[in-house]
Design a protein around this motif. Structure first.
Motif: not given
Length: 152
Positions: A115-134
């Motif tokens: 049950d991740p928070s927005d902060q959990d998601i942002d931290e976990a996904m921070s090493g994955n870049l999306c050039r399209c900004g999705t």
């Protein structure tokens, strides 16, 4: 060398210092993990080794200790993984280049943080870049998948 990828054992004749990404793409023929940066900074090559997200461009095949799962093996033929279904539902992909790695990282997050928070998601996904900004759609899809997995 034997390597189990997406439930299939492969007997490979490769150098020990070959990056896992090249084994997956060039030797086994899987196109899901992508070459992005080559220095484990973008996440396009993310796969799971024994259930843990790793960057395959910087993982030597000789260092693999456990089964490998790529985006092709995340779900099964009868049913997509909740992350894959959410990605479709929220139409996350634009160009799609990074999305296999994004989904693999998100699946790892949900396996550890149901049950991740927005902060959990942002931290976990921070090493994955999306050039399209999705990123907003990625966050929404992760939250949706988390809810669906909890309901099961």
């Amino acid at each position: 060398m034997k390597l189990t990828v997406n439930g299939t054992e492969h007997d490979l004749d490769v150098e020990d210092d070959m990056p896992l990404l090249w084994v997956l793409r060039d030797e086994i023929g899987l196109n899901g993990p992508k070459y992005g940066c080559g220095v484990a900074a973008c996440g396009a090559c993310t796969v799971h080794i024994d259930g843990v997200a790793v960057r395959s461009c910087q993982t030597l095949v000789s260092d693999v200790d456990g089964p490998v799962t790529t985006i092709e093996g995340l779900g099964n033929p009868a049913e997509m993984h909740a992350i894959q279904a959410a990605w479709l539902e929220y139409q996350v992909a634009q160009c799609g280049y990074c999305q296999g790695g994004q989904m693999m990282q998100a699946a790892d997050l949900l396996s550890n943080t149901p049950d991740p928070s927005d902060q959990d998601i942002d931290e976990a996904m921070s090493g994955n870049l999306c050039r399209c900004g999705t990123y907003p759609r990625i966050r929404a899809a992760v939250k949706s998948a988390a809810q669906k997995l909890q309901a099961v």
